[in-house]
Enzyme design. Sequence first.
Site, PDB file in Angstrom:
ATOM      1  N   ASP A   8      10.517  41.081 -32.221  1.00  0.00           N
ATOM      2  CA  ASP A   8      11.360  40.149 -33.124  1.00  0.00           C
ATOM      3  C   ASP A   8      10.839  39.473 -33.563  1.00  0.00           C
ATOM      4  O   ASP A   8       9.504  40.065 -34.231  1.00  0.00           O
ATOM      5  CB  ASP A   8      11.325  38.917 -30.897  1.00  0.00           C
ATOM      6  CG  ASP A   8      12.307  38.335 -31.090  1.00  0.00           C
ATOM      7  OD1 ASP A   8      12.949  37.937 -32.289  1.00  0.00           O
ATOM      8  OD2 ASP A   8      12.005  37.985 -30.002  1.00  0.00           O
ATOM      9  N   GLU A  10       9.795  35.395 -34.042  1.00  0.00           N
ATOM     10  CA  GLU A  10       9.980  34.017 -33.197  1.00  0.00           C
ATOM     11  C   GLU A  10       8.225  34.602 -32.845  1.00  0.00           C
ATOM     12  O   GLU A  10       7.660  32.571 -32.461  1.00  0.00           O
ATOM     13  CB  GLU A  10      10.868  33.567 -32.232  1.00  0.00           C
ATOM     14  CG  GLU A  10      11.922  32.826 -33.282  1.00  0.00           C
ATOM     15  CD  GLU A  10      13.364  34.465 -32.581  1.00  0.00           C
ATOM     16  OE1 GLU A  10      13.642  33.586 -32.784  1.00  0.00           O
ATOM     17  OE2 GLU A  10      12.685  35.353 -31.926  1.00  0.00           O
ATOM     18  N   HIS A  60      15.583  40.840 -33.325  1.00  0.00           N
ATOM     19  CA  HIS A  60      15.769  39.748 -33.567  1.00  0.00           C
ATOM     20  C   HIS A  60      17.702  39.490 -33.982  1.00  0.00           C
ATOM     21  O   HIS A  60      17.552  39.897 -35.371  1.00  0.00           O
ATOM     22  CB  HIS A  60      15.083  39.204 -34.443  1.00  0.00           C
ATOM     23  CG  HIS A  60      15.197  37.956 -35.396  1.00  0.00           C
ATOM     24  ND1 HIS A  60      15.417  37.278 -34.313  1.00  0.00           N
ATOM     25  CD2 HIS A  60      15.322  37.146 -36.467  1.00  0.00           C
ATOM     26  CE1 HIS A  60      15.272  35.289 -34.773  1.00  0.00           C
ATOM     27  NE2 HIS A  60      15.473  36.302 -36.344  1.00  0.00           N
ATOM     28  N   HIS A 117      12.763  29.875 -26.843  1.00  0.00           N
ATOM     29  CA  HIS A 117      14.117  30.364 -26.128  1.00  0.00           C
ATOM     30  C   HIS A 117      13.897  31.528 -25.123  1.00  0.00           C
ATOM     31  O   HIS A 117      13.029  32.055 -25.646  1.00  0.00           O
ATOM     32  CB  HIS A 117      14.925  30.433 -27.695  1.00  0.00           C
ATOM     33  CG  HIS A 117      14.924  31.703 -28.227  1.00  0.00           C
ATOM     34  ND1 HIS A 117      13.760  31.660 -29.197  1.00  0.00           N
ATOM     35  CD2 HIS A 117      15.417  32.230 -28.041  1.00  0.00           C
ATOM     36  CE1 HIS A 117      13.981  32.581 -29.455  1.00  0.00           C
ATOM     37  NE2 HIS A 117      15.352  33.684 -29.315  1.00  0.00           N
ATOM     38  N   GLU A 135      12.544  36.789 -22.128  1.00  0.00           N
ATOM     39  CA  GLU A 135      13.042  37.933 -22.542  1.00  0.00           C
ATOM     40  C   GLU A 135      12.372  39.245 -22.364  1.00  0.00           C
ATOM     41  O   GLU A 135      12.488  39.891 -22.110  1.00  0.00           O
ATOM     42  CB  GLU A 135      13.543  37.864 -24.713  1.00  0.00           C
ATOM     43  CG  GLU A 135      14.556  36.472 -24.289  1.00  0.00           C
ATOM     44  CD  GLU A 135      13.952  37.095 -25.762  1.00  0.00           C
ATOM     45  OE1 GLU A 135      13.615  36.990 -26.930  1.00  0.00           O
ATOM     46  OE2 GLU A 135      15.488  35.601 -26.557  1.00  0.00           O
TER      47      GLU A 135
END
Length: 266
Positions: A8, A10, A60, A117, A135
């Site tokens: 990912d 972030e 992502h 998030h 996640e």
Amino acid sequence: MKIFISADIEGTAGILTWSEAERSHADYAEFRALMTAEVVAACEGARAAGATEILIKDAHDSGRNIILDRLPACARIVRGWPGHPDSMMFGLDSGFRAALCTGYHSKAGTEDNPLAHTSNLRISRLILNGEVASEFTVNALCAARHGVPVAFISGDAGICADARAMVPGIATVETLQGFGAASLSLSPAAARAAIAEGVEKALSAASLPNIPSIPQSCEVTIEFNNPVDAYRASWYPGAKASGPRAVAFSSADFFEIQRALRFMNS
């Protein structure tokens, strides 16, 4: 030895704002390259530990972030989204020795990363059996479904702490820590060095972390920011309203939880 990497952006060292994670913005090019470099560092650590095959899921947004020509020859990559419920873990199966996560971030509803998030920005919280989930929570249980341990994670301090609580013994590299709309980060070079070293040590250890137990019965609740999204998700078979902006779904089969998330999050 086959190793799986779910990547990912972030939780990449230095990242701060959404413009740095979005393909349509000029800031994205720098952080696409930094995300790629952290994945390459994980590959280097895995190869040093004896990995001969590495499968990467570009996990992502569009699934088209990693700069392909920088990957080692032993790597293969899954780009894009086939629509399978394994989502960020698509391509994983029981033939892999371990899974690794890079660039991961804190869950929705927390302040450990300005970009925190879960799945998308329409969700205010994801709750699994009464606990707020990330996640990583879902992906680690997906790996457990395949009988594969998650041995390493890099990302912000919040997600690394959550991972250590869920998977005792997992190796972590904390790339950054959020403070409101700011962050304190490692330099990209320091993050890459720590990732390569952390992955090598994790995969060279006498034993890998235990695989977390999948609950015999699961209930997932999605709390949306907007009641319109909750109403739409409530039409998934077996789903039920659970408050003015929330929808719940229960199953004894974790794959059915993944399937529900796949469609109710859409």
